[in-house]
Design an enzyme around this catalytic site. Structure first.
Site, PDB file in Angstrom:
ATOM      1  N   GLY A 184       0.803  -1.227   0.000  1.00 36.15           N
ATOM      2  CA  GLY A 184       0.000   0.000   0.000  1.00 36.15           C
ATOM      3  C   GLY A 184       0.829   1.267   0.000  1.00 36.15           C
ATOM      4  O   GLY A 184       0.300   2.362   0.157  1.00 36.15           O
ATOM      5  N   LYS A 202       7.720  18.585  -3.269  1.00 36.20           N
ATOM      6  CA  LYS A 202       8.203  18.857  -1.909  1.00 36.20           C
ATOM      7  C   LYS A 202       9.444  19.754  -1.962  1.00 36.20           C
ATOM      8  O   LYS A 202       9.604  20.657  -1.135  1.00 36.20           O
ATOM      9  CB  LYS A 202       8.499  17.539  -1.199  1.00 36.20           C
ATOM     10  CG  LYS A 202       7.217  16.735  -0.927  1.00 36.20           C
ATOM     11  CD  LYS A 202       7.510  15.301  -0.539  1.00 36.20           C
ATOM     12  CE  LYS A 202       6.250  14.508  -0.245  1.00 36.20           C
ATOM     13  NZ  LYS A 202       6.480  13.061  -0.168  1.00 36.20           N
TER      14      LYS A 202
HETATM   15  N1  HSE Z   1       3.628   8.810  -1.849  1.00 32.91           N
HETATM   16  C1  HSE Z   1       4.324   9.654  -0.938  1.00 32.91           C
HETATM   17  C2  HSE Z   1       5.597   8.941  -0.476  1.00 32.91           C
HETATM   18  C3  HSE Z   1       3.425   9.960   0.228  1.00 32.91           C
HETATM   19  O1  HSE Z   1       5.783   7.764  -0.816  1.00 32.91           O
HETATM   20  O2  HSE Z   1       6.429   9.543   0.172  1.00 32.91           O
HETATM   21  C4  HSE Z   1       3.733  11.234   0.903  1.00 32.91           C
HETATM   22  O3  HSE Z   1       3.788  12.317   0.010  1.00 32.91           O
END
Ligand code: HSE
Length: 414
Positions: A184, A202
């Protein structure tokens, strides 16, 4: 004083975690905010008839927008369409908004911060980078006395999990991705993670905050981890490096250089030992030097931890602007330096018949290189690490090599 009324928009993983955490720790949350607080609405189009919070659900955004009691809203819907429209309308009314929505902040952060400030509200997004790791607030508060020179981070948990499995369990990229999907971590369509877009968003947020101008995703060179093979992982290990997907922004005399790409990280660098779904961000400031922020970068309660922390901060600053959380908009990228104009070291893997006969030529091109040993190396394959050279010049030299060999891989070093 009456209780502060909050609304939560989106009851997915982070939204439900936020509501659950709020009620679990309501006593300390109220103590720390100095006010009684309650969640009045939860906005979601789905029905949750068995939820203990079923009386709070609404499908109508207008219920929240038109309720004068609501002073803080957590936007946990994600995406850029409804979330953008709703956030603008709330901030324009002077309602503070907190969010984990990195896509929205990376695309519209400067605009939304401006609207918030013009209307006596705050727009807070601690949960948008590094999940539960405190990084936004440290950058503009605790480290506010520093001029930053560099931020380097492992900003995506899914890709870090995949690379960890490749390094420690010798799984191929495809096998590790399948495992990440089973657990998941990765979506069915994993491209936002594995192609580097999530980490890019980010990095936009961190870079904008640290350097004061909005860095849009298109200003950042982005490449993901799909091309990394177990050959690269083994060569890297033999040379004393681990391969990590790194978001990097550096202040150089020619401007900011920003990239998201796989990099060889030396084993002495703490980022090399950040494994599984963990994130870590190394910030370099002129007064502090290096500081490392490490923890769970995703997940229900780690992310809710940052969301609720922002709700508390919004309540504490009711009607008062958090001045330090801001940056200017940018309509061009003149303040950026193209990554090809920056110096870097690279790892190169080439293939040719009798590849050892090319060693002299390669050394001549780069003045010196470190050839990497590998057990059972095919006589048709060679890997080496260059000294630091402007990247466009490295490409010229690799072009010369490609007359005689197939250049299989080029990966930058951190
Ligand atoms: N899909 C992102 C990760 C979740 O794996 O870091 C948080 O942005």
């Amino acid at each position: 004083m009456s209780a502060v009324k909050i609304a939560v928009m989106g009851f997915g993983v982070v939204g439900s975690g936020t509501v659950e955490l709020f009620y679990k720790n309501k006593d300390i949350i109220e103590k720390r905010s100095g006010r009684e607080m309650d969640i009045k609405y939860i906005l979601d189009l789905r029905d949750f008839p068995d939820s203990p919070y079923k009386d709070k659900f609404t499908k109508k955004f207008d219920d929240i927008l038109n309720d004068p009691e609501i002073s803080v809203v957590a936007e946990l819907m994600g995406g850029k369409t409804f979330a953008y429209d709703y956030t603008k309308r709330l901030l324009s009314k002077g309602v503070s908004v907190v969010t984990s929505n990195k896509e929205l902040v990376a695309a519209y952060g400067a605009e939304l911060l401006k609207i918030a400030k013009a209307n006596g509200a705050n727009y807070l997004f601690e949960a948008s980078v590094g999940g539960g790791i405190p990084i936004i607030r440290p950058l503009h508060q605790c480290l506010a006395a520093n001029r930053f020179s560099r931020i380097a981070g492992i900003l995506n948990g899914t890709t870090n999990y995949i690379l960890t499995k490749m390094i420690y369990d010798q799984l191929s990229f495809e096998e590790a991705l399948a495992q990440a999907q089973e657990l998941g971590y990765a979506e069915k369509d994993p491209s936002a993670d594995v192609d580097g877009h999530d980490a890019t968003r980010k990095l936009c947020i961190l870079g904008s905050l640290a350097f004061g101008k909005h860095i849009y995703p298109e200003y950042i060179h982005c490449s993901g981890i799909r091309e990394i093979t177990l050959d690269d992982v083994e060569y890297a290990e033999n040379a004393g490096y681990a391969i990590k997907l790194i978001g990097l922004i550096e202040n150089t005399p020619n401007g900011l250089v920003a990239t998201v790409c796989p990099r060889l990280v030396g084993v002495n660098n703490p980022l090399s030992s950040v494994n599984d779904v963990f994130n870590a961000i190394m910030v370099t400031g002129d007064a502090l030097g290096d500081a490392l922020f490490y923890g769970r970068g995703a997940g229900k309660f780690p992310t809710a931890s940052a969301v609720v922390g922002d709700i508390i901060d919004a309540v504490k600053h009711d009607g008062r602007e958090i001045v330090s959380l801001s940056w200017e908009d940018s309509d061009n990228k003149d303040f950026m330096c193209h990554y090809k104009s920056a110096e870097t070291r690279v790892y190169v893997r080439i293939r040719a018949e009798n590849v050892d006969s090319l060693k002299e030529m390669i050394t001549g091109l780069f003045t010196y290189v470190d050839f990497i040993p590998r057990k059972h190396r095919s006589e048709n394959e060679l890997a080496f690490i260059t000294p630091a050279v402007v990247e466009s010049e490295i490409d010229q030299k690799l072009k010369a090599i490609s007359q005689k060999a197939q250049v299989m891989k080029k990966i930058r070093l951190l």
